[in-house]
Design a protein around this motif. Structure first.
Motif, short mmCIF file in Angstrom:
data_model
loop_
_atom_site.label_atom_id
_atom_site.label_comp_id
_atom_site.label_asym_id
_atom_site.label_seq_id
_atom_site.Cartn_x
_atom_site.Cartn_y
_atom_site.Cartn_z
N ALA A 170 -7.29 -2.32 6.68
CA ALA A 170 -7.38 -1.37 6.24
C ALA A 170 -8.17 -1.79 5.99
O ALA A 170 -9.07 -0.06 5.77
CB ALA A 170 -6.35 -1.36 5.45
N MET A 183 0.56 -1.37 -0.13
CA MET A 183 0.41 0.12 -0.28
C MET A 183 0.87 0.87 -0.13
O MET A 183 1.68 1.57 0.56
CB MET A 183 -0.95 -0.19 0.96
N VAL A 234 -5.90 6.89 -0.43
CA VAL A 234 -5.21 5.16 0.20
C VAL A 234 -4.59 4.71 -1.08
O VAL A 234 -6.35 4.10 -1.70
CB VAL A 234 -6.03 4.79 0.69
N VAL A 278 0.54 5.46 0.43
CA VAL A 278 -0.49 6.59 1.05
C VAL A 278 0.07 8.31 0.76
O VAL A 278 0.54 8.36 0.70
CB VAL A 278 -1.02 6.40 2.10
N ARG A 279 -1.10 8.78 -0.04
CA ARG A 279 0.07 10.39 0.14
C ARG A 279 -0.65 10.61 1.31
O ARG A 279 -1.15 10.46 2.80
CB ARG A 279 -1.30 10.72 -0.95
N ARG A 280 -0.08 11.82 1.47
CA ARG A 280 -0.27 12.32 2.59
C ARG A 280 -1.64 13.22 2.65
O ARG A 280 -1.85 13.38 4.28
CB ARG A 280 0.77 13.59 2.84
N ALA A 281 -2.32 12.89 2.06
CA ALA A 281 -4.07 13.86 2.26
C ALA A 281 -4.96 12.65 1.94
O ALA A 281 -4.92 11.55 0.55
CB ALA A 281 -3.82 15.25 2.14
N LEU A 282 -5.80 12.99 2.42
CA LEU A 282 -7.19 11.66 1.24
C LEU A 282 -8.39 12.77 1.66
O LEU A 282 -8.06 13.57 2.43
CB LEU A 282 -7.92 10.76 2.56
#
Lengths: 252, 252
Positions: free
Chosen positions: B204, B1, B231, B3-7
């Motif tokens: 998750a 996985m 995500v 993940v960017r730093r913002a959802l």
């Protein structure tokens, strides 16, 4: 609770490694300034348990721990370091299950969780890290500092990754909260057809905790502070509201 | 996985009330067009169980249900409509607990939950709504249609609000999934100090389910479809991966 039709969840960049005695609210304010972010009213600042425990000096040197006979006995059943088991017992009000690799307890805070939440990952050397003494209190203190430093009426949560009955995998779960209605009580509200909802109480703070956990990661990501924007849970709840009283619990 | 730093999490506006036989993927594509949104690769489209069940015609007319003697007996203990209890038993492989107001079962899908997930809210008249026959299959079918309709490689999840042992309140929980690595296995990955994580498996998809649930609401909000962006859980898991096998479960 009111919810807008979109949420934004972002991790604070550049939070440094936290050391005992650090001012966590100060570090958060500095990180906000560094990345040009501003807190807004109703933002929820979600902090990983680990950095709260570190800042509060909850690390214990295992060399200084002498296991009791009971700890030695349970350690043999659980295949664990007796010194860790000694700490688990000291942190717990009841042992619920012992199996190889895991001791499920009721923590002194009322949480049911594995190994009393004691953690050796992301901790240097022969040190074990205990949960904060009073996570609701820690959340309150940090919240007051963040409000003083930003002028924004935010909520604060402290979360940990906790396992569950019946389901695989941990999920982010609330262990401390301040300035948040942690539960949403929908009983008596009408549904789409006017029928009253009968039993719907939502563990809203735990939904926020799980959402924030997606951005925190577990390993070397080092993003222990996440802001959830767009869920208004403003209220006076604490993490304790999410604990089902033992006499109402069907699964112990 | 990754993940960017913002959802970003947003609810689709204008999804109409769903009727039996409706093409749910078609309704989602129409709502996306109406609100000018475009799906992107790795978006996760999260759908409330209720509308999937409705579209699949899983409503049962209570007038047509004849309770068995066992259903009548359990209904007396649970203070419930014997016809509802008949449906609960038919949907379940095992009854775990019976108390006034609640029957905890292992659902035929493997989920442990109250009242077999059978719901009378947001349902017209004397009708009870059962969970989808095969939520993983439903998710797969909807996913294929959404990919065909948008060109974006999305994941699809179906979620319900489910209660938990030890904690108050329901939270959004995965009951169907397609195109998603529902579990993140972090075992063996290094932590910040190079120590290997020992036991960290993260549920998750359930974190995504909880996050999406914050925007769905429970009552009259009528936003049954939520998109979670940021995500990346692309993979081949299903909701079944999140079920702890009975022989590994310590709390039944």
């Amino acid at each position: 609770m009111s919810v807008r039709r979109a949420l934004e969840i972002f991790a604070l960049e550049g939070v440094p490694l936290v050391e005992p005695g650090d001012d966590l609210a100060g570090l958060i304010l500095a990180s906000l300034a560094d990345c040009g972010r501003h807190l807004q009213d109703h933002d929820i600042v979600v902090i990983a348990q680990k950095v709260v425990s570190k800042a509060e000096g909850r690390g214990v040197d295992l060399a200084a721990v002498t296991p009791s006979p009971r700890a030695v006995e349970i350690a043999a059943q659980a295949h664990k370091d007796p010194r860790i088991v000694e700490l688990i017992l000291a942190e717990s009000s009841e042992v619920l299950r012992v199996r190889p690799g895991v001791i499920i307890v009721e923590h002194r805070l009322g949480l049911v969780l594995a190994n009393a939440g004691i953690d050796r990952s992301n901790v240097e050397g022969e040190t074990a890290l205990l949960l904060p003494l009073d996570p609701d209190g820690s959340a309150q203190q940090i919240r007051e500092q963040l409000i003083a430093g930003t002028g924004a009426t935010v909520g604060v949560m402290i979360i940990d990754s906790i396992g569950r009955a019946w389901r695989n995998g941990t999920i982010g779960t609330t262990i401390g909260a301040s300035g948040i209605a942690t539960m949403r009580d929908l009983r008596g509200q009408p549904d789409l057809f006017g029928r009253k909802l009968e039993t719907t109480e939502v563990g809203a703070a735990d939904e926020v905790a799980a959402a924030a956990s997606l951005l925190m990661g577990q390993a070397a990501e080092a993003t222990p502070v996440v802001v959830v924007r767009g869920v208004d849970l403003a209220g006076i709840g604490t993490a304790r509201d999410l604990l089902r009283p033992k006499h109402m619990d069907l699964f112990r």
